[in-house]
Write a protein that holds these residues in place. Structure first.
Motif, PDB file in Angstrom:
ATOM      1  N   TYR A 122       0.755  -1.337   0.098  1.00  0.00           N
ATOM      2  CA  TYR A 122       0.069  -0.022  -0.022  1.00  0.00           C
ATOM      3  C   TYR A 122       0.696   1.265  -0.035  1.00  0.00           C
ATOM      4  O   TYR A 122       0.916   1.900  -0.923  1.00  0.00           O
ATOM      5  CB  TYR A 122      -1.135  -0.149   1.226  1.00  0.00           C
ATOM      6  CG  TYR A 122      -1.958   1.181   1.130  1.00  0.00           C
ATOM      7  CD1 TYR A 122      -2.771   1.625   0.045  1.00  0.00           C
ATOM      8  CD2 TYR A 122      -1.883   2.325   2.208  1.00  0.00           C
ATOM      9  CE1 TYR A 122      -3.560   2.555   0.227  1.00  0.00           C
ATOM     10  CE2 TYR A 122      -2.678   3.267   2.406  1.00  0.00           C
ATOM     11  CZ  TYR A 122      -3.664   3.602   1.392  1.00  0.00           C
ATOM     12  OH  TYR A 122      -4.360   4.609   1.212  1.00  0.00           O
ATOM     13  N   SER A 124       3.695   3.468  -0.698  1.00  0.00           N
ATOM     14  CA  SER A 124       4.734   3.195  -1.884  1.00  0.00           C
ATOM     15  C   SER A 124       6.075   3.411  -1.142  1.00  0.00           C
ATOM     16  O   SER A 124       7.306   2.654  -1.590  1.00  0.00           O
ATOM     17  CB  SER A 124       4.795   4.485  -2.622  1.00  0.00           C
ATOM     18  OG  SER A 124       3.603   4.493  -3.599  1.00  0.00           O
ATOM     19  N   THR A 127       6.571  -0.209   0.237  1.00  0.00           N
ATOM     20  CA  THR A 127       7.012  -1.085  -1.126  1.00  0.00           C
ATOM     21  C   THR A 127       8.347  -0.864  -1.490  1.00  0.00           C
ATOM     22  O   THR A 127       9.055  -1.934  -1.882  1.00  0.00           O
ATOM     23  CB  THR A 127       5.776  -0.719  -2.187  1.00  0.00           C
ATOM     24  OG1 THR A 127       4.491  -1.058  -1.688  1.00  0.00           O
ATOM     25  CG2 THR A 127       6.232  -1.374  -3.367  1.00  0.00           C
ATOM     26  N   ASN A 143       3.126  -5.896  -6.315  1.00  0.00           N
ATOM     27  CA  ASN A 143       2.210  -4.804  -5.705  1.00  0.00           C
ATOM     28  C   ASN A 143       1.064  -4.629  -6.366  1.00  0.00           C
ATOM     29  O   ASN A 143       1.005  -4.606  -7.571  1.00  0.00           O
ATOM     30  CB  ASN A 143       3.389  -3.682  -5.689  1.00  0.00           C
ATOM     31  CG  ASN A 143       2.643  -2.457  -5.134  1.00  0.00           C
ATOM     32  OD1 ASN A 143       2.204  -1.456  -6.334  1.00  0.00           O
ATOM     33  ND2 ASN A 143       2.280  -2.306  -4.107  1.00  0.00           N
ATOM     34  N   SER A 146       0.478   0.252  -4.680  1.00  0.00           N
ATOM     35  CA  SER A 146       1.168   1.611  -4.521  1.00  0.00           C
ATOM     36  C   SER A 146       1.510   2.315  -5.890  1.00  0.00           C
ATOM     37  O   SER A 146       1.700   1.735  -6.731  1.00  0.00           O
ATOM     38  CB  SER A 146       2.898   1.180  -4.037  1.00  0.00           C
ATOM     39  OG  SER A 146       2.584   0.514  -2.918  1.00  0.00           O
ATOM     40  N   ARG A 161       3.924  -4.911 -10.670  1.00  0.00           N
ATOM     41  CA  ARG A 161       2.758  -4.003 -10.232  1.00  0.00           C
ATOM     42  C   ARG A 161       1.585  -4.142 -11.387  1.00  0.00           C
ATOM     43  O   ARG A 161       1.486  -3.997 -12.450  1.00  0.00           O
ATOM     44  CB  ARG A 161       3.062  -2.443 -10.192  1.00  0.00           C
ATOM     45  CG  ARG A 161       2.041  -1.710  -9.885  1.00  0.00           C
ATOM     46  CD  ARG A 161       2.432  -0.307  -9.421  1.00  0.00           C
ATOM     47  NE  ARG A 161       3.260   0.370 -10.311  1.00  0.00           N
ATOM     48  CZ  ARG A 161       3.950   1.297 -10.034  1.00  0.00           C
ATOM     49  NH1 ARG A 161       3.843   2.179  -8.889  1.00  0.00           N
ATOM     50  NH2 ARG A 161       4.816   1.987 -10.930  1.00  0.00           N
ATOM     51  N   PHE A 200       5.101   8.670  -1.861  1.00  0.00           N
ATOM     52  CA  PHE A 200       3.548   8.818  -2.730  1.00  0.00           C
ATOM     53  C   PHE A 200       3.231  10.359  -3.014  1.00  0.00           C
ATOM     54  O   PHE A 200       3.149  10.517  -3.958  1.00  0.00           O
ATOM     55  CB  PHE A 200       2.714   8.057  -1.856  1.00  0.00           C
ATOM     56  CG  PHE A 200       0.941   8.563  -2.333  1.00  0.00           C
ATOM     57  CD1 PHE A 200       0.564   8.447  -3.605  1.00  0.00           C
ATOM     58  CD2 PHE A 200       0.494   9.400  -1.375  1.00  0.00           C
ATOM     59  CE1 PHE A 200      -0.785   9.056  -3.815  1.00  0.00           C
ATOM     60  CE2 PHE A 200      -0.741   9.701  -1.397  1.00  0.00           C
ATOM     61  CZ  PHE A 200      -1.387   9.691  -2.954  1.00  0.00           C
TER      62      PHE A 200
END
Length: 426
Positions: A122, A124, A127, A143, A146, A161, A200
Motif C-alpha cells: 500500500y 509506496s 513497498t 504490488n 502503490s 505491479r 507517494f
C-alpha cells in the motif's frame, strides 16, 4: 569384468542421483502448501486499509483453495492444480506505514518464514524498501496498490505491479478537466497542488506539476507538508490566497480528514477538488467526513457502480461483505484482490515454487478483461514489471457514496460542478 561392474555401479549411482533430483523437483512442484508473505498497515491511521486488504485476500483464498466455480483465475477446482492441488497460506505483517519495518519484515518473511513470494504494501515508501529486499534475495514481489511511478523505473527484475501509477491517474485527471471545459463551456486557468512528504505524495506532485505545464495550466501553488501533521491552517491559507480553479491533493486518510475540516474552517472553496486517491477512497474517510466530503472527486481504477458492466463485482463484493461486517469493497481492496489472484495464478502456471519459475510465469501473464473486477483491458506486464492493461477512472462522492463520472463513456452519474461552497452545505 571388474571394469564392467565398476561402470555398472557408476551408472546405477548416476541413475539413483538423477532419480533423487527428479523426486526432489517433483516434490517441489507438488508442494502441499504455497506460502505468501503479505505486508500491510494494520495499526495506525491507515489501519482500515490493511484490514480491508486482509479481508479481501481471505476472499481470494476461499476462491483459490475451495471449489467456488466463478469466472476468475483458479475459480474452479480446489487449490493449485499444477502443484498437485496445493493450498495457499499467507503470513501477514503489520508494517505500520513505516519503511524500516517493511524492510526488516520482508527479510524475516524470506529468511525465517520461507515465503515463496511477497505481496503488498500500500504505502509506496514501504513497498520501496520491502521490494529492495526481495530484489536482493531473488524473490518475486507483486504490488497491487502503490502508485509511485518510480517503483517500476528502478530496473528491478523481481518486482511486478498490477495497478496504475500516479502518471496514469494524473493524466485522466487532466483529460477530465479539458473534457469538462468543453462539455460545460467553462475554462480552467490554474491548479493548486498539495502533497504530504512521503514517496507517494512527492512523486504525485512532480507528475501533476509536469502535466499542468503540458496541458497549459498555471501552477498557482505547490505546497508539501509533513505527513501526520496536526495542523494544515497555514497550507490551506496559502491555497485559498492562490485562488486556483482546481485543487489537487495527494495525502493519506488522517491528513485527508484534517484537510477537509481545515478547508471548512477557513472557507476554502475551489471549483473542483480532484484527489490522488489514498485517503479519499478509504471508507473511514467517507464515513467520518459525511457531507463535508460531498462532491470530492478522486481517481480510481475500480468502482462498485460498474457492476452492470462487470458481473463479477457483486459476486466478490457479497463474499467480502460477509467478512467485513457489511462493508463494501473499495478501490484499494479491489486492487488487492486482483493483484493477489494474479500472483497465485502465476505460481500455478509455473507449476513450481521455485522463484525463477514464478518470475518467468509473471512475465508471461496475460489475464483477459472478463476475468477481472477492474475496468482494464487485462493484466500483462511490460519489461519494467508494470501492467500495461490498466485504465483509470474518476469517481465523485454523491449522496454519501462514490459514483463513476469519467471517462464519460463509463459514467453513471453527471459530475457535480462546481464544488458546492461551504455556505451552501447543510
Amino acid at each position: 569384468m571388474r571394469m564392467q561392474k565398476r561402470l555398472g555401479g557408476f551408472l546405477t549411482a548416476v541413475a539413483l542421483i538423477g532419480m533423487m533430483l527428479g523426486f526432489a523437483g517433483f516434490a517441489r512442484a507438488q508442494a502441499k502448501e504455497v506460502v505468501i508473505g503479505v505486508l500491510y498497515p494494520m495499526t495506525g491511521p491507515s489501519a482500515q486499509i490493511g484490514i480491508d486488504a486482509l479481508n479481501v485476500i481471505q476472499v481470494a483464498l476461499d476462491i483459490i483453495n475451495n471449489d467456488v466455480d466463478v469466472n476468475l483465475p483458479l475459480g474452479k477446482g480446489v487449490g493449485l492444480p499444477r502443484l498437485g492441488n496445493a493450498k495457499v497460506r499467507i503470513v501477514k505483517v503489520d508494517h505500520q506505514g513505516k519503511p524500516e519495518i517493511g524492510l526488516a519484515e520482508a527479510e524475516r518473511l524470506i529468511t525465517q518464514e520461507k515465503v515463496h513470494a511477497l505481496f503488498g504494501a500500500y504505502f509506496s515508501s514501504v513497498t520501496n524498501t520491502a521490494s529492495q529486499v526481495a530484489e536482493r534475495m531473488g524473490i518475486p514481489f507483486l504490488n497491487a496498490d502503490s502508485s509511485s511511478p518510480g517503483l517500476t523505473e528502478r530496473g528491478f527484475k523481481w518486482f511486478f505491479r498490477t495497478s496504475p501509477h500516479d502518471e496514469h491517474f494524473s493524466v485522466v485527471m487532466f483529460d477530465f478537466m479539458k473534457d469538462l471545459e468543453k462539455k460545460r463551456n467553462v475554462q480552467f486557468k490554474s491548479v493548486a497542488i498539495l502533497n504530504e512528504d512521503t514517496t507517494f505524495g512527492t512523486d504525485s506532485s512532480k507528475v501533476q506539476e509536469a502535466l499542468a505545464k503540458k496541458y497549459n495550466y498555471q501552477v498557482a501553488a505547490k505546497i508539501a507538508f509533513r505527513a501526520g501533521t496536526t495542523s494544515l491552517d497555514a497550507e490551506v491559507g496559502r491555497m485559498k490566497s492562490a485562488n486556483a480553479d482546481v485543487f489537487l491533493p495527494s495525502l493519506y486518510t488522517s491528513d485527508a480528514m484534517l484537510l477537509t475540516r481545515t478547508m471548512r474552517n477557513l472557507d476554502y472553496n475551489p471549483k473542483l477538488l480532484i484527489a490522488q486517491n489514498a485517503g479519499y477512497t478509504d471508507p473511514k474517510f467517507v464515513t467520518e467526513m459525511g457531507k463535508d466530503a460531498e462532491a470530492a472527486i478522486t481517481r480510481a481504477p475500480f468502482a462498485l457502480d460498474l457492476a452492470a458492466r462487470k458481473p463479477l463485482i457483486p459476486v466478490v463484493n457479497d463474499m467480502f461483505k460477509k467478512l467485513s461486517g457489511g462493508r463494501d469493497m473499495a478501490d484499494v481492496s479491489a486492487r488487492v484482490f486482483t493483484g493477489f489472484l494474479t500472483l497465485v495464478d502465476a505460481i500455478n502456471r509455473a507449476g513450481s515454487t521455485d522463484p525463477a519459475a514464478i518470475q518467468k510465469a509473471l512475465k508471461e501473464t496475460s489475464l483477459p478483461a472478463d476475468q477481472l473486477l477492474m475496468p482494464w483491458t487485462g493484466v500483462k506486464f511490460d519489461d519494467k514489471g508494470q501492467n500495461i492493461g490498466v485504465r483509470a477512472i474518476l469517481q465523485q462522492l454523491q449522496g454519501g457514496s462514490y459514483h463513476t463520472i469519467y471517462p464519460f463513456d463509463l459514467a453513471l452519474k453527471e459530475a457535480i460542478y462546481p464544488l458546492p461552497a461551504w455556505s451552501q452545505r447543510k
